[in-house]
Scaffold this motif. Structure first.
Motif, PDB file in Angstrom:
ATOM      1  N   SER A 179       0.759  -1.403  -0.010  1.00 23.33           N
ATOM      2  CA  SER A 179       0.168  -0.128  -0.280  1.00 23.33           C
ATOM      3  C   SER A 179       0.984   0.668   0.387  1.00 23.33           C
ATOM      4  CB  SER A 179      -0.951  -0.213   1.471  1.00 23.33           C
ATOM      5  OG  SER A 179      -0.047   0.337   2.389  1.00 23.33           O
ATOM      6  N   GLN A 180      -0.101   2.435  -0.338  1.00 22.89           N
ATOM      7  CA  GLN A 180       1.240   3.598  -0.805  1.00 22.89           C
ATOM      8  C   GLN A 180       0.902   4.118   0.844  1.00 22.89           C
ATOM      9  OE1 GLN A 180       3.216   4.063  -3.179  1.00 22.89           O
ATOM     10  NE2 GLN A 180       2.806   2.301  -3.793  1.00 22.89           N
ATOM     11  N   GLN A 181       0.038   3.735   0.983  1.00 25.62           N
ATOM     12  CA  GLN A 181       0.303   4.959   2.976  1.00 25.62           C
ATOM     13  C   GLN A 181      -0.145   3.964   4.520  1.00 25.62           C
ATOM     14  OE1 GLN A 181      -3.754   6.978   3.300  1.00 25.62           O
ATOM     15  NE2 GLN A 181      -2.924   8.542   4.465  1.00 25.62           N
ATOM     16  N   SER A 182      -0.293   3.963   5.423  1.00 28.22           N
ATOM     17  CA  SER A 182      -0.277   3.051   5.895  1.00 28.22           C
ATOM     18  C   SER A 182      -1.107   2.199   6.581  1.00 28.22           C
ATOM     19  CB  SER A 182       0.616   3.866   7.556  1.00 28.22           C
ATOM     20  OG  SER A 182       0.302   3.174   8.208  1.00 28.22           O
ATOM     21  N   TYR A 183      -1.460   1.545   7.187  1.00 28.39           N
ATOM     22  CA  TYR A 183      -2.887   0.736   6.541  1.00 28.39           C
ATOM     23  C   TYR A 183      -2.835  -0.046   8.227  1.00 28.39           C
ATOM     24  CZ  TYR A 183      -6.469  -1.984   4.958  1.00 28.39           C
ATOM     25  OH  TYR A 183      -8.128  -2.979   5.340  1.00 28.39           O
ATOM     26  N   ASP A 184      -3.731   0.281   8.765  1.00 28.45           N
ATOM     27  CA  ASP A 184      -3.708  -0.506  10.514  1.00 28.45           C
ATOM     28  C   ASP A 184      -2.106  -0.190  11.264  1.00 28.45           C
ATOM     29  OD1 ASP A 184      -6.457  -0.655  10.071  1.00 28.45           O
ATOM     30  OD2 ASP A 184      -6.339  -2.699   9.552  1.00 28.45           O
ATOM     31  N   GLY A 185      -1.739   0.795  10.882  1.00 29.67           N
ATOM     32  CA  GLY A 185      -0.215   0.932  11.163  1.00 29.67           C
ATOM     33  C   GLY A 185       1.147   0.363  10.716  1.00 29.67           C
ATOM     34  N   GLU A 186       0.584  -0.688   9.718  1.00 30.21           N
ATOM     35  CA  GLU A 186       1.693  -0.758   9.082  1.00 30.21           C
ATOM     36  C   GLU A 186       1.689  -1.033   7.750  1.00 30.21           C
ATOM     37  OE1 GLU A 186      -0.351  -5.559   8.260  1.00 30.21           O
ATOM     38  OE2 GLU A 186       0.417  -5.213  10.848  1.00 30.21           O
ATOM     39  N   THR A 187       2.718  -1.060   6.763  1.00 26.78           N
ATOM     40  CA  THR A 187       2.294  -1.131   5.025  1.00 26.78           C
ATOM     41  C   THR A 187       1.524  -2.644   4.457  1.00 26.78           C
ATOM     42  OG1 THR A 187       4.171   0.168   4.920  1.00 26.78           O
ATOM     43  CG2 THR A 187       3.493  -1.377   2.966  1.00 26.78           C
ATOM     44  N   ALA A 188       1.077  -2.645   4.329  1.00 28.88           N
ATOM     45  CA  ALA A 188      -0.076  -3.475   4.380  1.00 28.88           C
ATOM     46  C   ALA A 188      -0.157  -4.149   2.432  1.00 28.88           C
ATOM     47  CB  ALA A 188      -1.632  -4.386   4.369  1.00 28.88           C
ATOM     48  N   SER A 189      -0.134  -4.668   2.144  1.00 27.69           N
ATOM     49  CA  SER A 189      -0.575  -5.417   0.504  1.00 27.69           C
ATOM     50  C   SER A 189      -1.057  -5.406   0.626  1.00 27.69           C
ATOM     51  CB  SER A 189      -0.295  -7.178  -0.006  1.00 27.69           C
ATOM     52  OG  SER A 189      -1.201  -7.691   0.503  1.00 27.69           O
ATOM     53  N   ALA A 190      -1.383  -5.100  -1.474  1.00 29.31           N
ATOM     54  CA  ALA A 190      -2.596  -5.038  -1.995  1.00 29.31           C
ATOM     55  C   ALA A 190      -3.997  -5.813  -1.813  1.00 29.31           C
ATOM     56  CB  ALA A 190      -2.715  -4.081  -3.619  1.00 29.31           C
ATOM     57  N   ARG A 191      -3.044  -6.602  -1.558  1.00 29.84           N
ATOM     58  CA  ARG A 191      -4.249  -8.263  -1.645  1.00 29.84           C
ATOM     59  C   ARG A 191      -4.990  -8.312  -0.311  1.00 29.84           C
ATOM     60  NH1 ARG A 191      -3.466 -12.491  -4.281  1.00 29.84           N
ATOM     61  NH2 ARG A 191      -1.534 -11.880  -4.825  1.00 29.84           N
ATOM     62  N   ARG A 192      -4.076  -7.759   0.447  1.00 29.85           N
ATOM     63  CA  ARG A 192      -5.269  -7.551   2.226  1.00 29.85           C
ATOM     64  C   ARG A 192      -5.928  -6.681   1.896  1.00 29.85           C
ATOM     65  NH1 ARG A 192      -3.271  -6.563   7.537  1.00 29.85           N
ATOM     66  NH2 ARG A 192      -5.444  -5.328   8.360  1.00 29.85           N
ATOM     67  N   ILE A 193      -5.716  -5.326   1.020  1.00 35.87           N
ATOM     68  CA  ILE A 193      -6.351  -4.378   1.354  1.00 35.87           C
ATOM     69  C   ILE A 193      -7.943  -4.185   0.853  1.00 35.87           C
ATOM     70  CG2 ILE A 193      -7.231  -2.022   0.528  1.00 35.87           C
ATOM     71  CD1 ILE A 193      -3.902  -1.552   1.371  1.00 35.87           C
ATOM     72  N   GLN A 194      -7.391  -5.322  -0.177  1.00 34.08           N
ATOM     73  CA  GLN A 194      -8.831  -6.168  -1.106  1.00 34.08           C
ATOM     74  C   GLN A 194      -9.922  -6.643   0.065  1.00 34.08           C
ATOM     75  OE1 GLN A 194      -8.039  -8.281  -5.266  1.00 34.08           O
ATOM     76  NE2 GLN A 194     -10.008  -6.306  -5.780  1.00 34.08           N
ATOM     77  N   ILE A 195      -9.166  -7.543   0.697  1.00 28.82           N
ATOM     78  CA  ILE A 195      -9.150  -8.697   1.299  1.00 28.82           C
ATOM     79  C   ILE A 195     -10.366  -7.980   2.394  1.00 28.82           C
ATOM     80  CG2 ILE A 195      -9.306 -10.593   3.147  1.00 28.82           C
ATOM     81  CD1 ILE A 195      -7.260 -11.295   1.452  1.00 28.82           C
ATOM     82  N   ASP A 196      -9.776  -6.978   2.911  1.00 27.83           N
ATOM     83  CA  ASP A 196     -10.462  -6.125   3.582  1.00 27.83           C
ATOM     84  C   ASP A 196     -11.920  -5.169   3.250  1.00 27.83           C
ATOM     85  OD1 ASP A 196      -9.069  -6.658   5.855  1.00 27.83           O
ATOM     86  OD2 ASP A 196      -8.395  -5.043   5.987  1.00 27.83           O
ATOM     87  N   LEU A 197     -11.898  -5.338   1.810  1.00 33.46           N
ATOM     88  CA  LEU A 197     -12.364  -4.243   1.467  1.00 33.46           C
ATOM     89  C   LEU A 197     -14.288  -5.498   1.263  1.00 33.46           C
ATOM     90  CD1 LEU A 197     -14.201  -1.879  -0.784  1.00 33.46           C
ATOM     91  CD2 LEU A 197     -12.490  -2.749  -2.430  1.00 33.46           C
ATOM     92  N   LEU A 198     -13.509  -6.504   0.766  1.00 37.87           N
ATOM     93  CA  LEU A 198     -14.436  -7.713   0.426  1.00 37.87           C
ATOM     94  C   LEU A 198     -14.858  -7.476   2.028  1.00 37.87           C
ATOM     95  CD1 LEU A 198     -15.856  -9.962  -1.132  1.00 37.87           C
ATOM     96  CD2 LEU A 198     -13.954 -11.244  -0.448  1.00 37.87           C
ATOM     97  N   GLU A 199     -14.373  -7.868   3.135  1.00 40.80           N
ATOM     98  CA  GLU A 199     -14.801  -7.798   4.444  1.00 40.80           C
ATOM     99  C   GLU A 199     -15.886  -7.262   4.043  1.00 40.80           C
ATOM    100  OE1 GLU A 199     -12.997  -9.734   8.138  1.00 40.80           O
ATOM    101  OE2 GLU A 199     -12.349  -7.619   7.895  1.00 40.80           O
TER     102      GLU A 199
END
Length: 167
Positions: free
Chosen positions: A112-132
């Protein structure tokens, strides 16, 4: 498969929240104050947040950039009852369309380009969270919609000449 699941969840959400009047969109079912209008506006912001902000590292666009989120963390939820149905539906559909263009260009293993939940996450993690987010809120919409007009089911009826899935 992840993109398919997200597109299916978006289609389910569109069906469960679609074609409602202003009164129906604003209806609450006590003791909850949740409205379908709030769900639509919230998921429009979630699309923006996960794609534009987290994936691209950009500032939010309108109307999100004008909100003082520190003063009102739930603005998207409650301000939606002041919006007309056409505004809400356009906001969500436009957000989805922009997000899909962004996701189409993303390597899911990229950070990710911005810290996500306090860490740098993969785009896959972000897409899974979007699905959730979609799965959770489509469940809310399912319950609210059944209370409004009795609509039940998991998928919109397939319309001749249109692919199943939508949104």
């Amino acid at each position: 498969m992840l993109t398919f699941a997200l597109d299916r969840a978006r289609a389910q959400f569109a069906w469960k929240t679609g074609e409602l009047t202003a009164k129906q969109l604003r209806a609450t079912h006590p003791p909850s104050t949740l409205t379908i209008a709030g769900l639509i506006k919230h998921l429009a912001f979630v699309e923006e947040r996960y794609s534009r902000i987290f994936l691209q590292g950009l500032a939010p666009g309108l109307p999100w950039s004008e909100v003082d989120w520190n003063a009102d963390i739930e603005w998207d939820w409650h301000s939606a009852v002041d919006d007309e149905p056409e505004q809400l539906y356009a906001l969500w559909y436009d957000s989805v369309a922009r997000a899909k263009l962004i996701w189409a260009e993303v390597d899911l293993d990229s950070p990710s380009q911005q810290s996500y939940d306090g860490e740098t996450a993969s785009a896959r993690r972000i897409q899974i969270d979007l699905l959730e987010e979609y799965l959770r809120h489509t469940g809310h919409a399912d319950i609210l919609r059944e209370a409004i007009d009795g609509l039940i089911g998991n998928d919109p009826p397939h319309r001749k000449g249109q692919p199943a899935g939508g949104a």
